[in-house]
Motif scaffolding. Structure first.
Motif, short mmCIF file in Angstrom:
data_model
loop_
_atom_site.label_atom_id
_atom_site.label_comp_id
_atom_site.label_asym_id
_atom_site.label_seq_id
_atom_site.Cartn_x
_atom_site.Cartn_y
_atom_site.Cartn_z
N VAL A 93 2.11 -5.85 -4.96
CA VAL A 93 0.68 -5.77 -5.28
C VAL A 93 0.49 -4.59 -6.22
CG1 VAL A 93 0.01 -6.76 -3.06
CG2 VAL A 93 0.26 -4.29 -3.26
N PRO A 94 -0.71 -4.42 -6.79
CA PRO A 94 -0.91 -3.27 -7.67
C PRO A 94 -0.55 -1.96 -6.97
CG PRO A 94 -2.74 -4.79 -7.90
CD PRO A 94 -1.89 -5.30 -6.77
N ARG A 95 -0.01 -1.03 -7.76
CA ARG A 95 0.46 0.24 -7.21
C ARG A 95 -0.66 1.01 -6.53
NH1 ARG A 95 4.75 1.28 -5.19
NH2 ARG A 95 5.74 0.19 -6.91
N GLN A 98 -1.78 2.94 5.06
CA GLN A 98 -2.72 3.96 5.53
C GLN A 98 -3.60 3.42 6.65
OE1 GLN A 98 -4.34 4.79 1.63
NE2 GLN A 98 -3.18 6.68 1.42
N VAL A 99 -3.98 2.17 6.56
CA VAL A 99 -4.76 1.56 7.65
C VAL A 99 -3.97 1.61 8.95
CG1 VAL A 99 -5.67 -0.63 8.54
CG2 VAL A 99 -6.19 0.07 6.20
N ASN A 100 -2.67 1.37 8.88
CA ASN A 100 -1.87 1.34 10.10
C ASN A 100 -1.80 2.69 10.79
OD1 ASN A 100 -0.31 -0.78 11.55
ND2 ASN A 100 1.30 0.79 11.46
N GLU A 101 -2.10 3.77 10.07
CA GLU A 101 -2.11 5.10 10.69
C GLU A 101 -3.19 5.21 11.77
OE1 GLU A 101 -2.38 8.26 7.84
OE2 GLU A 101 -0.97 7.30 6.47
N TYR A 115 -2.67 7.05 -3.77
CA TYR A 115 -2.85 7.37 -2.35
C TYR A 115 -4.32 7.62 -2.02
CZ TYR A 115 2.19 7.70 -1.77
OH TYR A 115 3.53 7.40 -1.70
N ILE A 116 -5.01 8.37 -2.85
CA ILE A 116 -6.43 8.65 -2.56
C ILE A 116 -7.29 7.45 -2.93
CG2 ILE A 116 -7.14 9.72 -4.75
CD1 ILE A 116 -7.88 11.44 -1.48
N TRP A 117 -6.91 6.73 -3.99
CA TRP A 117 -7.63 5.51 -4.37
C TRP A 117 -7.55 4.49 -3.24
CZ3 TRP A 117 -10.43 4.75 -8.85
CH2 TRP A 117 -10.85 3.45 -9.13
N SER A 118 -6.35 4.33 -2.67
CA SER A 118 -6.17 3.41 -1.55
C SER A 118 -6.87 3.90 -0.30
CB SER A 118 -4.68 3.23 -1.25
OG SER A 118 -4.01 2.60 -2.31
N GLU A 119 -6.99 5.23 -0.15
CA GLU A 119 -7.62 5.77 1.04
C GLU A 119 -9.11 5.45 1.09
OE1 GLU A 119 -7.93 9.90 3.64
OE2 GLU A 119 -6.74 9.88 1.79
N VAL A 120 -9.72 5.22 -0.07
CA VAL A 120 -11.11 4.74 -0.08
C VAL A 120 -11.18 3.41 0.67
CG1 VAL A 120 -12.99 3.92 -1.54
CG2 VAL A 120 -11.66 5.93 -2.24
N LEU A 121 -10.27 2.50 0.35
CA LEU A 121 -10.23 1.20 1.02
C LEU A 121 -9.86 1.36 2.49
CD1 LEU A 121 -8.24 -0.80 -1.69
CD2 LEU A 121 -10.68 -0.36 -1.61
N ILE A 147 -17.13 4.71 -0.95
CA ILE A 147 -16.37 5.95 -0.86
C ILE A 147 -16.84 6.86 0.27
CG2 ILE A 147 -17.78 7.33 -2.42
CD1 ILE A 147 -15.14 8.40 -3.64
N ALA A 148 -18.01 6.61 0.82
CA ALA A 148 -18.59 7.52 1.83
C ALA A 148 -17.66 7.76 3.02
CB ALA A 148 -19.94 6.99 2.29
N PRO A 149 -17.02 6.73 3.59
CA PRO A 149 -16.13 7.01 4.73
C PRO A 149 -14.98 7.95 4.38
CG PRO A 149 -16.70 4.68 4.67
CD PRO A 149 -17.20 5.27 3.38
N LEU A 150 -14.44 7.84 3.17
CA LEU A 150 -13.37 8.76 2.75
C LEU A 150 -13.90 10.19 2.67
CD1 LEU A 150 -10.61 9.55 1.48
CD2 LEU A 150 -11.67 9.07 -0.73
N LEU A 151 -15.06 10.38 2.06
CA LEU A 151 -15.61 11.73 1.92
C LEU A 151 -15.85 12.36 3.29
CD1 LEU A 151 -18.16 11.12 -0.98
CD2 LEU A 151 -15.85 12.06 -1.14
#
Length: 674
Positions: free
Chosen positions: A487-489, A497-500, A609-615, A664-668
């Motif tokens: 999938v895209p990098r 990250q979700v599995n964490e 890593y941070i871009w994916s952490e938004v999701l 993005i609010a949940p990440l912030l």
């Protein structure tokens, strides 16, 4: 070499490679025959007198290269997990040849003409959604690889690709060599004051394994801030340890980084992009340099402000010890002191509750059972590539077989640093293959007869990497190009990250966090203090990460033709310009040991890593919303996202799960940046 085990598909369960038969001398003949076979196959496709069809061109390409795929997956895994001088020499030899092989296919004019003809007529071919996407991805791949360039530009592209492949192999070899050479040798246990008894015993075992009998050896992890810095009371030893970490491969990899950045910029210009970053991001979910730059820039000021608040608290703690010049080697140590006093939490005292086998079986595997109905059975009769690596068969809820999971958790001299997931067999309905996936970690080997006790960060890593493993195991696609983590990098880190989240879910944490001697559960009040202490340190962790991400971004937004004289001077200027020149917080990776971006596929992609952490942060909230049972949410996440691999647009997969675009609010909130 008629007995070469790579020359025919494995007859073992799930086609797991026959490791008991594989020797180093089998690799080169298998690579050479594999490349020759695939070139013959693609030449036949290009020369087919029949008009191009989806089956005789695109599907035929998907079927090509079976031998090369078999040997390459095994070799890449060994190069990272159990390398030898011979493997490293072959890596240096074969990497540019593999790059040339890829170019020979992607720059074949007749082959591209057939793909282009199909692409232009794609709306009339009656293809199903996955097949249509496969055609579109092949066309995009060929274009991005230079299929439309002039013959002169294609020749220069071949030269660049070969040099970059050679430089990448040299870079990772230099990191591996210097990381081993800079391991910190300590003569007495007293010098390791502050480390837990099991950590001291592990350092002694490491010394024995590395030929320093009677001494204690702290091997370097792949990242900058070594985990022992949080416990070592000897300030001078902390300084020596961090200095060894930060100055890896400066002389060898500084010049290589400069040349690789220059060549990548030149290649991007040939392909019509202003920078390597622009070329990379055009095919990722981010879509543009501006989108990535804007997100990173938005995060820097609040992250630095958060870190400055933390620094003020650390300075108070350091002053009590007479330390008035808080340095980078002090940060982790005094963070630990603040956690002890402010949160009544000694993170080293948590280790007895996190015994490796229990975390694996009663934590990681248990969570996979709760969310997805999986069960696991060890298969000791299936030989892996190293005695440390163990093979587990994975079963669906109804008992039907799913795939194999190979667990390789301990550090050793032959393994590169860090943690990662590899595939040994990629799932594909077209090829009739089911998945075989590997997780590698670098947990210190315990003394003989002792159990491996994990830090909280190592528990997180175990859950994270298993998220990648699930992505591979759940793959349910027809075509190999889309299998598993293809999938895209800037999306691939999202499922891991979700599995964490499962590591702290009450029903999972209570199942695995038990004292390895008494069986007592981790006290509830300690869990609460852990959650509070987790928030302290977010400033450091975010600044450390952003410094590395923006360093990668700086190297790869350099336009073609710009000369860089010194790698470390460039690094310092880039961090200052980004507002991240925080002397007490070095980047998670400095340039000269930044394997992610100079020897793997993350160049101009560490922002992922941070871009994916938004999701990720958004999805974790979704998992706990609407009162759905965990098992029901797991099935949706598996069916709509994990199983899809690259067969559907990545953000469409996210929308199919959450029901809207990411926010993005949940990440912030998670990072303390709201």
């Amino acid at each position: 070499m008629s007995d070469n085990p790579f020359f025919a598909p494995s007859t073992l369960a799930y086609e797991i490679p026959p490791f008991a038969e594989i020797r180093e001398e089998h690799y080169l003949p298998a690579f050479e025959r594999g490349m020759a076979d695939q070139l013959a196959e693609t030449a036949a496709i290009a020369a087919d007198p029949a008009p191009a069809t989806f089956d005789n061109t695109v599907v035929a390409l998907e079927r090509s290269g079976a031998l090369l795929r078999r040997v390459n997956l095994v070799f890449m895994n060994q190069d990272g997990s159990d390398t030898t001088p011979g493997v490293q020499e072959l890596d240096a030899e074969i990497s540019p040849r593999l790059a040339a092989h890829e170019d020979a296919i992607h720059l074949d004019a007749a082959l591209f003409a057939r793909i282009s003809a199909l692409y232009e007529a794609r709306d009339t071919l009656g293809l199903d959604a996955e097949s249509l996407r496969l055609l579109e991805r092949y066309h995009t791949r060929f274009v991005r690889a230079g299929a439309r360039l002039s013959a002169e530009d294609q020749q220069r592209l071949r030269e660049i690709n070969a040099q970059l492949a050679a430089d990448s192999a040299a870079f990772r070899r230099n990191v591996h060599t210097d990381t081993l050479a800079r391991a910190l040798v300590v003569d007495t246990a007293e010098e390791l004051d502050g480390l837990s008894p099991d950590a001291v015993a592990a350092a002694a075992e490491n010394g024995r394994a590395l030929g320093h009998d009677g001494a204690y050896v702290l091997s370097l992890k792949n990242f900058s801030n070594q985990s022992e810095l949080a416990q070592l009371t000897d300030r001078s030893l902390r300084a020596r340890l961090l200095d060894a970490s930060l100055n890896r491969a400066v002389d060898t990899n500084g010049p290589l980084a400069i040349r690789m950045a220059r060549l990548r910029a030149e290649r991007a210009a040939l392909l019509g992009h202003p920078s390597h970053a622009a070329h990379v991001v055009a095919d990722e979910t981010a879509g543009s340099v501006e989108a990535v730059s804007a997100m990173l820039a938005r995060l820097v000021p609040p992250a630095v402000a958060n870190a400055e608040r933390e620094a003020a608290r650390l300075a108070e703690a350091a002053a009590a010890d007479g330390v008035t010049d808080l340095a980078a080697h002090d940060w982790a140590f005094y963070s630990e002191q603040v956690r002890k006093t402010a949160y009544d939490l000694d993170t080293s005292a948590l280790r007895p509750y996190f015994e490796l086998e229990r975390v694996l079986h009663d934590g990681v595997f248990h969570a996979a059972g709760l969310a997805y109905g999986l069960s696991f059975a060890e298969r000791p009769e299936l030989t892996a590539y190293h005695p440390d690596a163990r093979v587990f068969e994975v079963f669906e809820e109804d008992g039907s077989p799913l795939g194999l999971f190979v667990a390789d958790f301990h550090a050793r001299e032959s393994k590169r640093g860090g943690a990662w997931m590899n595939e040994l067999v990629s799932q594909s309905a077209l090829l009739g293959q089911r998945p075989v996936v590997v997780n590698n970690l670098n947990i210190a080997r315990p003394a003989p007869g002792e159990r491996a006790l994990l830090t909280w960060d190592e528990v997180r890593t175990l859950f994270h990497e298993f998220g990648h493993a699930l992505h591979g195991l759940f793959s349910d696609v027809r075509y190999p190009l889309f299998s598993g983590t293809a999938v895209p990098r800037d999306f691939v880190e999202f499922p891991s990250q979700v599995n964490e989240m499962w590591m702290t879910r009450p029903e999972v944490l209570a199942n695995y966090a038990r004292h390895h001697e008494t069986g007592e559960p981790l006290p509830a009040e300690l869990v609460e203090r852990m959650a509070a202490a987790e928030n302290f340190g977010q400033g450091f962790r975010t600044v450390e990460y952003l410094a590395a991400a923006l360093l990668d971004w700086a190297w790869h937004t350099v336009p073609a033709g710009r000369e860089i004289a010194d790698a470390l001077e460039f690094e310092a200027a880039a961090l200052a310009e980004a507002g991240l020149a925080v002397p007490a917080i070095p980047p998670r990776y400095r340039t000269t040991y930044f394997n992610h971006v100079f020897s793997s596929e993350y160049s101009a992609g560490y922002y992922a890593y941070i871009w994916s952490e938004v999701l990720d942060a958004d999805t974790v909230e979704w998992f706990g919303s609407a009162g759905r049972p965990v098992r029901e949410s797991g099935e949706v996440f598996r069916r709509e996202l994990l199983a899809r691999g690259g067969s559907r647009d990545a953000l469409d997969c996210f929308r199919a799960v959450v029901g809207r675009d990411p926010e993005i609010a949940p990440l912030l909130a998670r990072r303390g940046l709201a």
